[in-house]
Design an enzyme around this catalytic site. Structure first.
Site, PDB file in Angstrom:
ATOM      1  N   LYS A 219     -69.069  60.281 -32.866  1.00  0.00           N
ATOM      2  CA  LYS A 219     -67.994  60.384 -33.855  1.00  0.00           C
ATOM      3  C   LYS A 219     -67.263  61.680 -33.571  1.00  0.00           C
ATOM      4  CE  LYS A 219     -67.760  60.436 -38.921  1.00  0.00           C
ATOM      5  NZ  LYS A 219     -67.210  61.614 -39.427  1.00  0.00           N
TER       6      LYS A 219
ATOM      7  N   PRO B 172     -63.248  68.773 -33.510  1.00  0.00           N
ATOM      8  CA  PRO B 172     -63.196  67.927 -32.308  1.00  0.00           C
ATOM      9  C   PRO B 172     -63.905  68.568 -31.108  1.00  0.00           C
ATOM     10  CG  PRO B 172     -61.028  68.135 -33.336  1.00  0.00           C
ATOM     11  CD  PRO B 172     -61.916  69.116 -34.020  1.00  0.00           C
ATOM     12  N   ASN B 173     -64.287  67.740 -30.173  1.00  0.00           N
ATOM     13  CA  ASN B 173     -64.921  68.162 -28.909  1.00  0.00           C
ATOM     14  C   ASN B 173     -66.206  68.966 -29.105  1.00  0.00           C
ATOM     15  OD1 ASN B 173     -62.725  67.018 -27.463  1.00  0.00           O
ATOM     16  ND2 ASN B 173     -61.527  68.848 -27.994  1.00  0.00           N
ATOM     17  N   ARG B 174     -66.867  68.747 -30.207  1.00  0.00           N
ATOM     18  CA  ARG B 174     -68.125  69.440 -30.530  1.00  0.00           C
ATOM     19  C   ARG B 174     -67.955  70.953 -30.661  1.00  0.00           C
ATOM     20  NH1 ARG B 174     -68.820  65.026 -31.902  1.00  0.00           N
ATOM     21  NH2 ARG B 174     -70.429  63.574 -31.251  1.00  0.00           N
ATOM     22  N   LEU B 175     -66.713  71.412 -30.789  1.00  0.00           N
ATOM     23  CA  LEU B 175     -66.490  72.854 -30.979  1.00  0.00           C
ATOM     24  C   LEU B 175     -66.393  73.134 -32.483  1.00  0.00           C
ATOM     25  CD1 LEU B 175     -64.090  73.792 -28.035  1.00  0.00           C
ATOM     26  CD2 LEU B 175     -66.571  73.950 -28.192  1.00  0.00           C
TER      27      LEU B 175
END
Ligand SMILES: Cc1cc2nc3c(=O)[nH]c(=O)nc-3n(C[C@H](O)[C@H](O)[C@H](O)COP(=O)(O)O)c2cc1C
Length: 233
Positions: free
Chosen positions: A28, A209-212
């Protein structure tokens, strides 16, 4: 014998197919909000208050006040369970439970505990490390008085965390107490009450977003000042 061995292997393989589920593509992207240093208060309770009401406003979580309470048990293992947060203010966070329960006994020996919230609707997590203490009897009485009679009797009936013989044991005890307290005031059992958790560290996690993801940690210094750091996701 060999045939039996092969048959067993086949059964095991079939069972594995039934019970195994690959979750590697459950993914997700978190995009609902952000948590920036430019927009946070000096005090974590203030930010908790803001987040709590934003999540409540957003809707889709039935019990915004449900939290996981983790303790270190007498057996040395951590144990986590869901409990309802009933109050928070500048002093800390209050929940109610049975003092003789597993968590009650664990807290008596080691009051360093952890509270955590996962508010999936807004992709937020809060982790609070704090020190628990029993609330004053007057505070526990005050809250107990607001409970419906059924919940009051339930607290008396249940020897929380102990092994019981059957559900009937609870139901019969409840019936007896309903007769005993018919129209009478139900007193708070002395082994039931609140814990106030005074926070020492509070981390706010906002999915990005982008696991950041954003992680902002508040740590209490010298009992009055909150040091604020950003942590890597
Ligand atoms: C949504 C939810 C709310 C709960 N609220 C409480 C609560 O406020 N107090 C409580 O003692 N247990 C509550 N429980 C039950 C606890 O999770 C747990 O089973 C119980 O406190 C015994 O825990 P222990 O044996 O680790 O002490 C709740 C459980 C759920 C799922």
């Amino acid at each position: 014998m060999f045939l039996f061995y092969i048959l067993n292997l086949t059964t095991l393989a079939t069972l594995n197919k039934i019970y195994m589920k690959d979750l590697s593509n459950y993914r997700k992207s978190y995009e609902k909000s952000e948590l920036l240093e430019s927009n946070i208060p000096e005090d974590p309770i203030n930010l908790f208050h803001r987040w709590f009401y934003e999540v409540e406003e957003f809707g889709s979580i039935e019990e915004v006040n449900a939290m996981t309470v983790s303790t270190i048990g007498l057996d040395g293992f951590p144990r986590a369970r869901v409990v309802l947060l009933k109050k928070f203010n500048e002093e800390g966070f209050i929940f109610y439970t049975n003092y003789d329960s597993e968590k009650g006994k664990a807290i008596e020996v080691n009051p360093h505990i952890c509270l955590s919230f996962f508010w999936h609707s807004m992709e937020r997590q809060v982790i609070i490390k704090g020190i628990a203490e029993k609330t004053a009897p007057s505070v526990s009485d005050g809250y107990f008085d607001t409970r419906p009679d059924g919940s009051k009797l339930g607290a008396i009936v249940s020897p929380q965390s102990q092994v019981i013989l059957s559900r009937t044991f609870l139901e019969e005890k409840l019936k007896e107490l309903e007769k005993q307290f018919n129209q009478k005031e139900i007193p708070r059992p002395i082994n039931w009450g609140g814990f106030l958790v005074r926070p020492q560290e509070v981390e706010f996690w906002q999915g990005r977003p982008n696991r950041l993801h954003d992680r902002i940690r508040y740590q209490l210094q010298a009992d009055y000042f909150w040091k604020i750091d950003r942590l890597a996701p």
